[in-house]
Scaffold this motif. Sequence first.
Motif, PDB file in Angstrom:
ATOM      1  N   VAL A   1      37.076  44.486  29.444  1.00  0.00           N
ATOM      2  CA  VAL A   1      38.100  44.503  30.495  1.00  0.00           C
ATOM      3  C   VAL A   1      37.677  45.421  31.638  1.00  0.00           C
ATOM      4  N   VAL A   2      37.174  46.607  31.286  1.00  0.00           N
ATOM      5  CA  VAL A   2      36.707  47.548  32.313  1.00  0.00           C
ATOM      6  C   VAL A   2      35.501  46.978  33.054  1.00  0.00           C
ATOM      7  N   PHE A   3      34.605  46.343  32.323  1.00  0.00           N
ATOM      8  CA  PHE A   3      33.415  45.723  32.918  1.00  0.00           C
ATOM      9  C   PHE A   3      33.825  44.696  33.972  1.00  0.00           C
ATOM     10  N   THR A   4      34.774  43.842  33.618  1.00  0.00           N
ATOM     11  CA  THR A   4      35.250  42.828  34.564  1.00  0.00           C
ATOM     12  C   THR A   4      35.937  43.474  35.762  1.00  0.00           C
ATOM     13  N   TYR A   5      36.771  44.478  35.482  1.00  0.00           N
ATOM     14  CA  TYR A   5      37.507  45.117  36.583  1.00  0.00           C
ATOM     15  C   TYR A   5      36.563  45.826  37.551  1.00  0.00           C
ATOM     16  N   ARG A   6      35.597  46.542  37.017  1.00  0.00           N
ATOM     17  CA  ARG A   6      34.685  47.287  37.879  1.00  0.00           C
ATOM     18  C   ARG A   6      33.783  46.386  38.709  1.00  0.00           C
TER      19      ARG A   6
END
Length: 289
Positions: free
Chosen positions: A25-30
Amino acid sequence: MNGLLTAAVAGLTAGGAYALLGVCVVFTYRLVAVINFTAAAIGTTGTFVLIALHEAGMPLAPAVLIGIAAGTLVGIAIGLIMMTWFAEANASSKAAVTVALLVGIVAVGLRVTGGQHPHHFPELFPGSAFRLAGVEVTLSSVLTIGLAILFTIVADLLLARTRTGLQLRALSERPVAAELIGIPVQHLSLLVWGITGAVTTFSLMIIAPQRSPDFMSLSLLVVPALAAALIGLFRNFWMTLIGGIMTGVVEGTTSVFGSLSQYRGAVPFLIMLAVLLWLQRGARWDEAR
């Protein structure tokens, strides 16, 4: 005390999956500036492709590979939707779109898979890895945590030390400028969505035998993943990793207490509430003064 330790160790399998999903999720958001509420639903789709093929008699290994490919394609399809129609939308609108897509995927998934009808989830990695303080630590627990750590390391190194990482950061922070200087914005965005689709699918294939065997329950694992991502403030991969593992451990320990075990599903919501209150402490203190 031994029961508490056993429950905490049992929560490691879920914790590893929460950590891996949270890091995704963080990977996609960043990288594409989208809070992806469909992360677990994408993985669930690939997992149920595996189940359908395995129930039809296909050997496990090729069924796993086809399931991961299916999750990857679903991730790319959602990325294509976001890029084609919502590229210029703000973060709140993009998040709302992924919530709507989550509802749609769950509705279709329940219809196709027979609603709440239980399915048999094959264990990809059965057995025990080792004993910790007299408690068996399963191979699934070790593998999910190991994958979460590996993906965290790879994501950190990719963003910090590679040309592709530099391009991905530019894509996230200045997408229009990135496109103007020749960075292949569309291809990189689809790459991000595809990678997260593949990783979330594999992680859910590992954890599925320990969860409720229906499409909706697996899709809603995005909630503890978002709790882990919030602990990392949607920026820090390592804090997200720790947050996901701790969420699983806390969730596991609640099963020891009879009166609390029925509320174990509320643990991620309580964690998110606690983090949000902590983040607001400065503003509240200023108001109080």
